[in-house]
Design an enzyme around this catalytic site. Sequence first.
Site, short mmCIF file in Angstrom:
data_model
loop_
_atom_site.label_atom_id
_atom_site.label_comp_id
_atom_site.label_asym_id
_atom_site.label_seq_id
_atom_site.Cartn_x
_atom_site.Cartn_y
_atom_site.Cartn_z
N LYS A 1 0.87 -0.84 0.38
CA LYS A 1 0.36 0.20 -0.02
C LYS A 1 1.34 1.31 -0.33
O LYS A 1 0.79 2.41 -0.46
CB LYS A 1 -0.99 0.00 1.20
CG LYS A 1 -1.42 -1.05 0.95
CD LYS A 1 -3.29 -0.95 0.60
CE LYS A 1 -3.71 -1.63 1.29
NZ LYS A 1 -5.47 -1.70 0.23
N GLU B 1 -9.80 6.59 2.71
CA GLU B 1 -11.19 4.96 3.79
C GLU B 1 -9.70 4.06 3.92
O GLU B 1 -9.08 3.96 3.04
CB GLU B 1 -12.97 4.67 2.79
CG GLU B 1 -12.09 3.96 1.24
CD GLU B 1 -11.08 3.98 -0.06
OE1 GLU B 1 -11.32 5.32 0.39
OE2 GLU B 1 -10.03 3.41 0.17
N SER C 1 2.13 -9.19 -0.50
CA SER C 1 1.48 -8.90 -1.06
C SER C 1 1.94 -7.61 0.61
O SER C 1 2.04 -6.24 1.03
CB SER C 1 0.27 -8.18 -0.74
OG SER C 1 -0.50 -8.84 -0.26
#
Lengths: 267, 403
Positions: B86, B108, B375
């Site tokens: 991210k 969000e 990830s």
Amino acid sequence: MNRYPEMFKRLSLLKEGCFVPFVILGDPSLEISIKIIEILIKNGADALEIGIPFSDPLADGPIIQKASLRALSKKNTFSEYFEILKKLRAQNTQLPIGVLIYANLIYNQGIDNFYWKCANCGLDSVLIADVPIEESKIFYETANKYKINSIFICPPDADDEFLKKISLYAQGYIYVLSRLGITGIEDKTPSLSKDFIKKIKRYNSLPLLQGFGISNAIQVKKAILSGLSGIICGSAIIDIIEKNFTQENIMFKKIKDFTRLLKISTQ
Amino acid sequence: MTLLNPYFGEFGGMYVPQILIPALFELEKNFVAAQEDISFQKKFYDLLKNYAGRPTPLTLCNNLTQGTKTRIYLKREDLLHGGAHKTNQVLGQAMLALRMKKKEIIAETGAGQHGVATAIACALLNLKCRIYMGFKDIERQSTNVFRMQLMGAKVISVKNGSGTLKDACNEALRDWSKSYKTSYYMIGTAAGPHPYPTMVREFQRMIGTETKKQILEKENRLPDSIIACIGGGSNAIGIFSDFMDDKVNLIGVEPAGQGIHTGKHGAPLKHGRTGIYFGMKSYLMQDKEGQIKESWSISAGLDFPSVGPEHAWLSSINRAQYVSITDEEAINAFLILCKKEGIIPALESSHALAYALKLMKKNPYKEQLFVVNLSGRGDKDIFTVNNILEKKEKYNESISRNV
């Protein structure tokens, strides 16, 4: 068949503004919702805007969101909604009736099928909350095929380019937003400037209705004085439903009084 | 008119209220200009290298594959600052916000991973941020809430609807439609209205670029398959993007939750229908009336009822293959990687690993080369896993007593 021009003509002869209430179909239940709509019509609605409940109404504020969830909790189906709309039409042959709906609900039943049903119920217009002009082609063309008006939204900060574009597509009336953001009640909703309204009118001749945040008589009077054809009021009515739906008679009376007040303010 | 194509085949688009269209156009214009701006790219690269810690390693799992002819490499996004992929794209988007002179960030978050990443980027680049999070998620992910707050983010509890990620997404869009003149909406995945899916892919593309270089160095050939988990799909599209034109299987793994047949899953690509939601046309979990359903997954990062439109397209043209892995299979993969390789993976990434292990077990003597996109790291998930193991133990005890 389209009833908007007739309605606007009649009101302009009377020198009155147009009052369009908005409620969610099936809130708080189908039966009560029908009664509420009858009260709105009897007490001065010049046209109706009916919301079809959706699970994720992202253009709406908390009041309409909750109304949608109340309606959805009853697990009504589309055929039931359409049946009610059809009856409503049969009882009110002259009243313009539009629906406000989210794109997925149309897409899910097939775009052609949806507009066919709308025509079959005698609806006059469809406003899709999450389809901007830029994505409207297929919806617009299908609506035209069935002679249903597509209603488009004009933001309060629209530039000339957008006003030119909307004038090419708009039908019925133009839904002019009072402000940015989502639906809701606000006492301080700024009135649109006369200059802005003039500017919209330079590009098109359709009647302009103001919506978002309208909840009292002063706002309505201001809107009419500033050159708009009328107003759309949703959250303030739905707020009465939310606060009183356990005591039906009180709720009905309050909706009746409020409807009358807003209609009188347009005169 | 958009500058880039807002569609992937029939999927994508800009299904938002009219008022948001100028904001999306403005964003697209700035994104396109930034992509061509060498100084922007240089600064982005510098942050990725010296702040976030790129390139991340490609690790060969020697123990996991013992006794088979399968070779599994992990692309170690878990080692990135923030603990997941991210961080890559929030740095890109935060720089874009600065370029657009927006000082406030809206985001969000579901599990809190994107929220934490956003808070990191905002602290670093001196941006004010508010993060919408469902009230149920706030309860479930209190440590991530604290992390965000430590870095100066304001976490706003969303009580509407189901109180989870999909409601947080709606609420963030509502905020943005009011405040877009001063604020920037930082979407957490390769989904939502155009240009987000394209933009987030481009800001995650380095995962694939690095992987290609690294695997060629180590193996002197491309892998047979690249396997990544799919929630919204940003880590998957990031690692897929550099292999689109190569002879490599691209496999996306959706969460089957408690089993597809139970309906408690998050696998719209294979088990949903095309629809319009969250600004895009894509596959959706919806009921027969078209109302959006709630998804389910043990891993909060995959718990989303829709998926990025590019994946919908890749699936429709059969360029990528999409499969699903249950909660239980994911937890088993989680435990094996901890024990065998000393790596605690995120439950999200455990889905991708579980599918690789499934392929390995099916054909133990076949020579095959896999890259799994790891990830994120799993520190955030240890309590979830612990709860499940405890429940299992109790269940087993009661069975053995009854026997």
